[in-house]
Write a protein that holds these residues in place. Sequence first.
Motif, short mmCIF file in Angstrom:
data_model
loop_
_atom_site.label_atom_id
_atom_site.label_comp_id
_atom_site.label_asym_id
_atom_site.label_seq_id
_atom_site.Cartn_x
_atom_site.Cartn_y
_atom_site.Cartn_z
N LEU A 173 -4.20 3.02 10.25
CA LEU A 173 -2.91 3.20 9.60
C LEU A 173 -1.77 3.18 10.61
CD1 LEU A 173 -1.19 3.76 7.08
CD2 LEU A 173 -1.67 6.19 7.38
N GLY A 174 -1.99 3.89 11.71
CA GLY A 174 -0.97 3.94 12.76
C GLY A 174 -0.64 2.56 13.29
N ARG A 175 -1.65 1.78 13.56
CA ARG A 175 -1.40 0.43 14.07
C ARG A 175 -0.69 -0.45 13.03
NH1 ARG A 175 -6.37 1.78 16.61
NH2 ARG A 175 -7.53 1.07 14.80
N LYS A 176 -1.05 -0.23 11.78
CA LYS A 176 -0.37 -0.97 10.72
C LYS A 176 1.11 -0.58 10.63
CE LYS A 176 -2.77 -2.31 6.62
NZ LYS A 176 -3.45 -1.79 5.40
N ILE A 177 1.38 0.69 10.85
CA ILE A 177 2.78 1.14 10.84
C ILE A 177 3.57 0.39 11.91
CG2 ILE A 177 4.30 3.10 11.37
CD1 ILE A 177 2.23 4.93 10.01
N ILE A 178 3.03 0.34 13.11
CA ILE A 178 3.72 -0.36 14.21
C ILE A 178 3.86 -1.84 13.88
CG2 ILE A 178 3.62 -0.97 16.65
CD1 ILE A 178 4.13 2.01 16.06
N GLN A 179 2.75 -2.44 13.54
CA GLN A 179 2.76 -3.88 13.26
C GLN A 179 3.78 -4.26 12.19
OE1 GLN A 179 -0.97 -5.22 11.58
NE2 GLN A 179 -0.50 -7.38 11.90
N HIS A 180 3.75 -3.53 11.07
CA HIS A 180 4.62 -3.91 9.97
C HIS A 180 6.04 -3.40 10.11
CE1 HIS A 180 0.81 -5.20 8.19
NE2 HIS A 180 1.57 -6.03 7.50
N LEU B 105 9.02 -5.85 9.49
CA LEU B 105 10.04 -5.50 8.49
C LEU B 105 11.42 -5.30 9.10
CD1 LEU B 105 10.33 -5.13 5.47
CD2 LEU B 105 9.78 -2.71 5.74
N ILE B 106 11.49 -4.65 10.25
CA ILE B 106 12.80 -4.49 10.91
C ILE B 106 13.35 -5.87 11.27
CG2 ILE B 106 14.01 -3.62 12.97
CD1 ILE B 106 12.13 -1.21 12.94
N HIS B 107 12.47 -6.72 11.76
CA HIS B 107 12.91 -8.06 12.09
C HIS B 107 13.46 -8.79 10.86
CE1 HIS B 107 12.37 -12.43 12.89
NE2 HIS B 107 12.83 -12.09 14.07
N LYS B 108 12.81 -8.56 9.75
CA LYS B 108 13.18 -9.28 8.53
C LYS B 108 14.47 -8.76 7.90
CE LYS B 108 11.09 -10.46 4.06
NZ LYS B 108 9.99 -10.02 3.16
N ILE B 109 14.58 -7.45 7.75
CA ILE B 109 15.73 -6.92 6.99
C ILE B 109 16.73 -6.16 7.85
CG2 ILE B 109 14.37 -6.82 4.87
CD1 ILE B 109 14.13 -3.81 5.19
N GLY B 110 16.42 -5.94 9.11
CA GLY B 110 17.34 -5.22 9.99
C GLY B 110 17.13 -3.71 9.93
N PHE C 122 16.11 -1.01 6.79
CA PHE C 122 14.72 -0.60 6.93
C PHE C 122 14.55 0.87 6.57
CE2 PHE C 122 11.61 1.48 9.74
CZ PHE C 122 10.46 0.75 9.48
N THR C 123 13.61 1.16 5.68
CA THR C 123 13.32 2.56 5.35
C THR C 123 11.80 2.78 5.35
OG1 THR C 123 13.07 2.28 2.95
CG2 THR C 123 15.31 2.65 3.78
N PHE C 124 11.43 4.02 5.51
CA PHE C 124 10.00 4.35 5.49
C PHE C 124 9.38 4.05 4.12
CE2 PHE C 124 9.56 7.60 9.23
CZ PHE C 124 9.88 6.58 10.12
N LYS C 125 10.18 4.16 3.10
CA LYS C 125 9.68 3.88 1.76
C LYS C 125 9.29 2.40 1.63
CE LYS C 125 10.60 5.55 -2.85
NZ LYS C 125 11.57 6.28 -3.67
N LYS D 4 5.47 0.75 1.23
CA LYS D 4 5.10 -0.21 0.20
C LYS D 4 4.37 -1.41 0.81
CE LYS D 4 7.08 -2.18 -3.98
NZ LYS D 4 8.31 -2.74 -4.57
N GLU D 5 4.90 -1.91 1.90
CA GLU D 5 4.33 -3.08 2.59
C GLU D 5 2.86 -2.85 2.98
OE1 GLU D 5 5.75 -6.20 3.95
OE2 GLU D 5 7.17 -5.76 2.33
N ILE D 6 2.58 -1.63 3.44
CA ILE D 6 1.24 -1.40 3.95
C ILE D 6 0.42 -0.52 3.00
CG2 ILE D 6 1.84 -1.79 6.36
CD1 ILE D 6 2.14 1.11 6.82
N SER D 7 0.89 -0.44 1.76
CA SER D 7 0.18 0.31 0.73
C SER D 7 -0.19 1.72 1.15
CB SER D 7 -1.08 -0.43 0.30
OG SER D 7 -0.77 -1.74 -0.07
N THR D 8 0.80 2.42 1.67
CA THR D 8 0.58 3.84 1.89
C THR D 8 1.82 4.52 1.30
OG1 THR D 8 0.13 5.58 3.50
CG2 THR D 8 1.61 3.83 4.20
#
Lengths: 224, 224
Positions: B23-30, B34-39, B43-46, B50-54
């Motif tokens: 999960l931790g690695r997915k958080i970093i990866q995504h 996501l920051i790259h995509k939307i700035g 960018f929010t934790f919510k 959603k992106e990583i289904s947690t």
Amino acid sequence: MELSLKIKMNEKLFLRNPEESELGRKIIQHSIILIHKIGLEAFTFKKLAKEISTTEAGIYRYFENKHRLLIYIVEWYWSWQEYRLIFQTNNIKNAETRLKKAIRLISTPIEDDVTTSHINENLLYEIVMSEGAKSFLTKHVTEDNKAKLFKPYKDLCARIAGIILECNPKYKYPNSLSITVIEMAHSQNYYAKHLPSLTDFGNSKDESKIVSYLEDLVFSSIKV
Amino acid sequence: MELSLKIKMNEKLFLRNPEESELGRKIIQHSIILIHKIGLEAFTFKKLAKEISTTEAGIYRYFENKHRLLIYIVEWYWSWQEYRLIFQTNNIKNAETRLKKAIRLISTPIEDDVTTSHINENLLYEIVMSEGAKSFLTKHVTEDNKAKLFKPYKDLCARIAGIILECNPKYKYPNSLSITVIEMAHSQNYYAKHLPSLTDFGNSKDESKIVSYLEDLVFSSIKV
DNA sequence: TTTAATAAATAGTAATACTATCATTAAAAA
DNA sequence: TTTTTAATGATAGTATTACTATTTATTAAA
């Protein structure tokens, strides 16, 4: 004689011109004070409204959002800097002298040269130092740039680039060098204050060292 | 042989080490994606959750807030850059050659030299370019700095400053020049892309011109 | 004096940035 | 094997933020 400098700002920056009413001027004046005090992140229209005894909605009538307000005050600053530069290098024939003057001007803020009513240029300088870059580091730079919101910044850059070219017409990177100096004039001061190990100026706050560094950088590059 | 580079990050940056769980690695990866995509602002934790289904709360177990997460990925990037620098300048005797290599390395991102699993260095480079400065442009820099959160950035700066001093032991501003190059390597690229009139590189995306500019800047200054 | 425009005050909403609680599962220790 | 612990998941809740809309009051022109 009493002078009052009025800078004409891009109309897309505001919904209602803040220079044309008492409330508008108070918004500008106190947003500078408040952003300086609590930082852009914590700054909200609600808090600002409280400071100047108006309502949140009252401020929204002047500015679409706080980012537009930020651009407004930051670009006001760049216009002011260009004005200072023009004023203070007027009648100086020698391009190198003018370039030195330019470097000194953008690296050392104070020296109040004109009474600009409600705006505290000193606080504004510190805001530009720590929040200025945020005005264009967004996902909507391109649109904002198309709307010419950053014109004052680009104008100042172009003006200093022009002086650089006068010093050495063959120098290949006048714009890049110009923006490097402008940025470093601010970020080296920021680092000296907050992350001193990134500079060679210790905590000495000695701005003259930063000026020496930037002069050395520029004149070595253009080789005059 | 299969290599996997693991960078040890300051423990104050996270609540639970993201490198130590799926999960931790997915958080970093995504978060990078996501920051790259939307700035960063949008960018929010919510959204990330959603992106990583947690769930949002799930991410809060790893990071106190999005600013800490930003510092985490930005400083990871600086550590990675220092690693690349050490690796690629290894065994090069000549300091000037090493300095040139350093300039090239920080100005041109790609050239994947090591498989760092879940992290997309290319996206990360662009994030650092457009959001990196926000990691220290806050009201709490001083505390964050005391907690050594910016150590990787400062280490890289010091390392390049060291090479500068090797080239010219008498040069007076090694740290300032070093940070100037590091910053400009990123911001000139940003300008070339978004505010081209602030540079001399047009929209050409020609990174080699930026390298030439920075080389010229540095070697003129240290005069070798 | 009426009417029209302008500004101020109030209220309301969706989203953000969290915190808290409790149930489930999986791995480690007894 | 059972028990304990730790990580995750699901749900809910709160204060604040970033706005928008509506209503009310004020002023200015017809």
